[in-house]
Enzyme design. Sequence first.
Site, PDB file in Angstrom:
ATOM      1  N   GLU A   1      60.713 -24.857  25.130  1.00 33.93           N
ATOM      2  CA  GLU A   1      60.241 -25.315  23.816  1.00 33.93           C
ATOM      3  C   GLU A   1      60.917 -26.621  23.384  1.00 33.93           C
ATOM      4  OE1 GLU A   1      61.103 -21.968  24.344  1.00 33.93           O
ATOM      5  OE2 GLU A   1      58.970 -21.543  24.611  1.00 33.93           O
TER       6      GLU A   1
ATOM      7  N   ARG B   1      72.328 -37.299  16.599  1.00 34.56           N
ATOM      8  CA  ARG B   1      72.259 -36.011  17.307  1.00 34.56           C
ATOM      9  C   ARG B   1      72.787 -36.143  18.740  1.00 34.56           C
ATOM     10  NH1 ARG B   1      69.312 -31.842  15.345  1.00 34.56           N
ATOM     11  NH2 ARG B   1      68.885 -31.137  17.453  1.00 34.56           N
TER      12      ARG B   1
ATOM     13  N   LEU C   1      83.412 -18.538  40.216  1.00 33.04           N
ATOM     14  CA  LEU C   1      82.379 -18.296  39.209  1.00 33.04           C
ATOM     15  C   LEU C   1      80.980 -18.670  39.715  1.00 33.04           C
ATOM     16  CD1 LEU C   1      81.668 -17.794  36.118  1.00 33.04           C
ATOM     17  CD2 LEU C   1      81.935 -20.260  35.843  1.00 33.04           C
TER      18      LEU C   1
ATOM     19  N   ARG D   1      75.925 -16.311  21.002  1.00 35.93           N
ATOM     20  CA  ARG D   1      75.197 -17.409  20.353  1.00 35.93           C
ATOM     21  C   ARG D   1      75.994 -17.929  19.173  1.00 35.93           C
ATOM     22  NH1 ARG D   1      68.900 -18.669  19.315  1.00 35.93           N
ATOM     23  NH2 ARG D   1      69.265 -20.834  18.721  1.00 35.93           N
TER      24      ARG D   1
ATOM     25  N   HIS E   1      75.186 -33.784  21.386  1.00 33.31           N
ATOM     26  CA  HIS E   1      74.897 -33.321  22.750  1.00 33.31           C
ATOM     27  C   HIS E   1      76.020 -33.745  23.712  1.00 33.31           C
ATOM     28  CE1 HIS E   1      71.162 -31.736  21.464  1.00 33.31           C
ATOM     29  NE2 HIS E   1      70.571 -32.910  21.243  1.00 33.31           N
TER      30      HIS E   1
ATOM     31  N   ASP F   1      74.224 -23.632  21.215  1.00 37.05           N
ATOM     32  CA  ASP F   1      73.446 -24.165  20.083  1.00 37.05           C
ATOM     33  C   ASP F   1      74.340 -24.740  18.983  1.00 37.05           C
ATOM     34  OD1 ASP F   1      71.162 -24.780  18.682  1.00 37.05           O
ATOM     35  OD2 ASP F   1      70.913 -22.778  17.834  1.00 37.05           O
ATOM     36  N   GLY F   2      73.808 -25.726  18.280  1.00 31.68           N
ATOM     37  CA  GLY F   2      74.499 -26.281  17.119  1.00 31.68           C
ATOM     38  C   GLY F   2      74.976 -27.715  17.311  1.00 31.68           C
ATOM     39  N   ASN F   3      74.574 -28.344  18.408  1.00 33.82           N
ATOM     40  CA  ASN F   3      75.007 -29.727  18.675  1.00 33.82           C
ATOM     41  C   ASN F   3      74.533 -30.693  17.588  1.00 33.82           C
ATOM     42  OD1 ASN F   3      75.914 -28.665  21.054  1.00 33.82           O
ATOM     43  ND2 ASN F   3      74.368 -29.640  22.345  1.00 33.82           N
ATOM     44  N   GLY F   4      73.268 -30.531  17.189  1.00 31.12           N
ATOM     45  CA  GLY F   4      72.682 -31.444  16.206  1.00 31.12           C
ATOM     46  C   GLY F   4      73.387 -31.335  14.860  1.00 31.12           C
TER      47      GLY F   4
END
Length: 246
Positions: A78, A44, A141, A194, A48, A31-34
Amino acid sequence: MRPLLHIGDVMFSKKKTAERALPRHIAIIMDGNGRWAKKRKMPRSAGHIAGAKTFKDIARYCNKIGLEYLTVYAFSTENWKRPKEEVEGIMNLLRDYLRDAENFKDENIRVRFIGNLEPLADDIKALIEKNEKGSENATGLNLNIAINYGGRDEITNAVKTIVESGMDAKDITEDTISQNLYTKGMPDPDFIIRPSGEYRLSNYLIWQSAYAEYWFSDVLWPDFTSRHLEKAIEEYNNRNRRFGGV
Ligand code: IPE
Ligand code: IPE
Ligand code: MG
């Protein structure tokens, strides 16, 4: 005391990650790309793109240090609420990654996709299948990429499958639920990371993370590096997991 190395705003011990106990399964909410893009007065979509690069670097790093499972949150059930152009941009990045995933071949990484893949475009679904098949014999992995993933959606689907199977209610156990999730057969995540300064799960692995440890940081995903991961793993090593015991 072990010597500490000062890098940026975080402290790292010189001890190598390999010498520490690794969690078996790490899950990351990318999270936090934008906000990363906004800070740079960029669209934005640039965030990404940068985030996708970080994802590849971190996956390679996890493979190198011998992690067994890495599950990353790339697109939630969502996230369709976002503007159409943003969703399309993310889907195009996914396409690029899938086409490019040939690059991962020599790295012995086994890739799986979790989530409801049905609504995705046909070409993406075909590429996903090709990637999963192409890496099915890899022994390094286990990389799970969560796309159109939602924990509640996953549990709802599991309940539907169980009911449709005609199983007797009295025979349903926690294991029955686990075995009907996308992560069936995999260990639960031990450690959830996160970045971006948000302190929530956002519908990620809600069943599987019942006893996970959490690590939050203000760093935005595109700025996340293997050093942050090292730091997080070091902290994980200092946690005392009791699973309800003493
Ligand atoms: C995470 O970054 C990527 C996806 C959810 C697809 P965001 O796009 O949520 O970035 P912020 O939270 O707006 O900064
Ligand atoms: C969670 O991030 C989903 C992914 C990182 C793919 P969001 O940015 O969608 O979560 P909220 O809206 O801040 O809770
Ligand atoms: Mg976000």
